[in-house]
Design an enzyme around this catalytic site. Structure first.
Site, PDB file in Angstrom:
ATOM      1  N   GLY A  91      26.400  38.900  59.381  1.00  0.00           N
ATOM      2  CA  GLY A  91      27.648  39.645  59.379  1.00  0.00           C
ATOM      3  C   GLY A  91      27.638  40.914  60.217  1.00  0.00           C
ATOM      4  N   ASN A 147      28.986  41.357  63.084  1.00  0.00           N
ATOM      5  CA  ASN A 147      30.353  41.591  63.577  1.00  0.00           C
ATOM      6  C   ASN A 147      31.238  42.152  62.471  1.00  0.00           C
ATOM      7  OD1 ASN A 147      30.939  40.750  66.468  1.00  0.00           O
ATOM      8  ND2 ASN A 147      29.660  39.041  65.770  1.00  0.00           N
ATOM      9  N   ARG A 205      35.400  18.219  53.070  1.00  0.00           N
ATOM     10  CA  ARG A 205      35.865  19.266  53.988  1.00  0.00           C
ATOM     11  C   ARG A 205      37.238  19.773  53.558  1.00  0.00           C
ATOM     12  NH1 ARG A 205      33.923  20.978  58.602  1.00  0.00           N
ATOM     13  NH2 ARG A 205      32.402  19.360  58.934  1.00  0.00           N
ATOM     14  N   MET A 232      30.556  29.736  60.190  1.00  0.00           N
ATOM     15  CA  MET A 232      30.030  28.551  60.878  1.00  0.00           C
ATOM     16  C   MET A 232      30.517  27.252  60.234  1.00  0.00           C
ATOM     17  SD  MET A 232      28.567  30.153  63.249  1.00  0.00           S
ATOM     18  CE  MET A 232      27.516  29.016  64.137  1.00  0.00           C
ATOM     19  N   HIS A 282      33.576  34.045  69.534  1.00  0.00           N
ATOM     20  CA  HIS A 282      32.703  32.944  69.956  1.00  0.00           C
ATOM     21  C   HIS A 282      31.769  33.454  71.053  1.00  0.00           C
ATOM     22  CE1 HIS A 282      31.459  28.838  70.591  1.00  0.00           C
ATOM     23  NE2 HIS A 282      31.565  29.041  71.889  1.00  0.00           N
ATOM     24  N   THR A 293      25.637  42.698  71.197  1.00  0.00           N
ATOM     25  CA  THR A 293      26.021  44.113  71.250  1.00  0.00           C
ATOM     26  C   THR A 293      27.430  44.268  71.854  1.00  0.00           C
ATOM     27  OG1 THR A 293      25.027  44.487  73.414  1.00  0.00           O
ATOM     28  CG2 THR A 293      23.623  44.897  71.509  1.00  0.00           C
TER      29      THR A 293
HETATM   30  C1  GAR Z   1      27.865  35.796  66.583  1.00  0.00           C
HETATM   31  O1  GAR Z   1      27.156  35.731  67.791  1.00  0.00           O
HETATM   32  C2  GAR Z   1      29.154  35.012  66.700  1.00  0.00           C
HETATM   33  O2  GAR Z   1      29.756  35.096  67.968  1.00  0.00           O
HETATM   34  C3  GAR Z   1      28.672  33.609  66.437  1.00  0.00           C
HETATM   35  O3  GAR Z   1      27.742  33.738  65.396  1.00  0.00           O
HETATM   36  C4  GAR Z   1      27.117  35.041  65.472  1.00  0.00           C
HETATM   37  C5  GAR Z   1      27.281  35.686  64.122  1.00  0.00           C
HETATM   38  O4  GAR Z   1      26.608  36.901  64.072  1.00  0.00           O
HETATM   39  N1  GAR Z   1      29.742  32.748  66.087  1.00  0.00           N
HETATM   40  C6  GAR Z   1      29.764  31.442  66.356  1.00  0.00           C
HETATM   41  O5  GAR Z   1      28.870  30.873  66.940  1.00  0.00           O
HETATM   42  C7  GAR Z   1      31.016  30.738  65.897  1.00  0.00           C
HETATM   43  N2  GAR Z   1      31.066  29.418  66.414  1.00  0.00           N
HETATM   44  P1  GAR Z   1      26.935  37.950  62.929  1.00  0.00           P
HETATM   45  O6  GAR Z   1      26.883  37.202  61.593  1.00  0.00           O
HETATM   46  O7  GAR Z   1      25.797  38.938  63.028  1.00  0.00           O
HETATM   47  O8  GAR Z   1      28.281  38.551  63.181  1.00  0.00           O
END
Ligand code: GAR
Length: 202
Positions: free
Chosen positions: A12, A14, A76, A101, A120, A183
């Site tokens: 998490g 982001n 699903r 995900m 993404h 980042t």
């Molecule tokens: C991030 O790089 C995001 O862009 C990617 O998962 C990571 C999550 O990091 N998302 C995907 O691949 C979606 N298909 P985080 O949990 O540290 O935010």
């Protein structure tokens, strides 16, 4: 106050950047918006504890709990129905997928279309799906990056709100490239949300 709900599956980072920026950039005062809840499909998503410690409501809707006695498609749909119900409880103006995900059913997406964003880790429309960094390296890309886009029924498509370009350096591995891209993700996701909030209140 407009509510924002964030969906995560893992660390998490982001989500943390979004929460921190919402505070430092005073989203409540500027946009009348606040991050109301963080929901994960995994009980062990480490971002949950952080969100809870910040006083944000957290919930787990475990996708595995919907598998027993159902076909994969039924499972699903049952998971998406439970997830949608949990999101609706907060009556959000905006739903943010932040490292969430799971592939979402069209019926789920329809309920939040126009008010759901995703981040993404590629320069879409290149490399939708998984393993984006390795695929960019294997293809010989000189630049990689990340995209914030509106969520539509088609996986990793939808209107692009922000992108960041990151050079692929000699010797990069998927991990080193992912770290450099991440980042930038932390900058473009809050920026995209601010643009969405400004536009939707205009
Ligand atoms: C991030 O790089 C995001 O862009 C990617 O998962 C990571 C999550 O990091 N998302 C995907 O691949 C979606 N298909 P985080 O949990 O540290 O935010």
């Amino acid at each position: 106050m407009r509510k924002i709900v964030i969906l995560i599956s893992g660390g998490g980072s982001n989500m943390k950047a979004l929460v921190q920026t919402s505070r430092s950039n005073r989203w409540a005062e500027r946009f009348g918006a606040e991050i109301a809840a963080v929901i994960s499909n995994k009980a062990n998503a480490s971002g949950l504890a952080w969100a809870a410690s910040e006083g944000i409501a957290t919930t787990v809707v475990d996708h595995k709990a919907f598998a027993a006695g159902r076909s994969p498609q039924e499972a699903r749909e049952a998971f998406d129905a439970a997830l949608a119900a949990e999101i609706h409880r907060h009556n959000p103006s905006l739903v943010l997928l932040a490292g969430f995900m799971r592939i979402l059913t069209p019926g789920f997406v329809r309920q939040f279309e126009g008010r759901m964003l995703n981040i993404h880790p590629s320069l879409l429309p290149a490399f939708p799906g998984l393993h984006t960094h390795q695929r960019a390296i294997d293809a010989g890309c000189k630049f990689a990056g990340a995209t914030v886009h509106g969520v539509t029924a088609e996986l990793d498509h939808g209107p692009i709100w922000e992108q960041a370009v990151v050079p692929v350096l000699p010797g990069d591995t998927a991990d080193t490239l992912a770290a450099r891209v991440l980042t930038q993700e932390h900058l473009i996701y809050p920026r995209a949300v601010e643009r969405w909030l400004a536009k939707s209140s205009a």
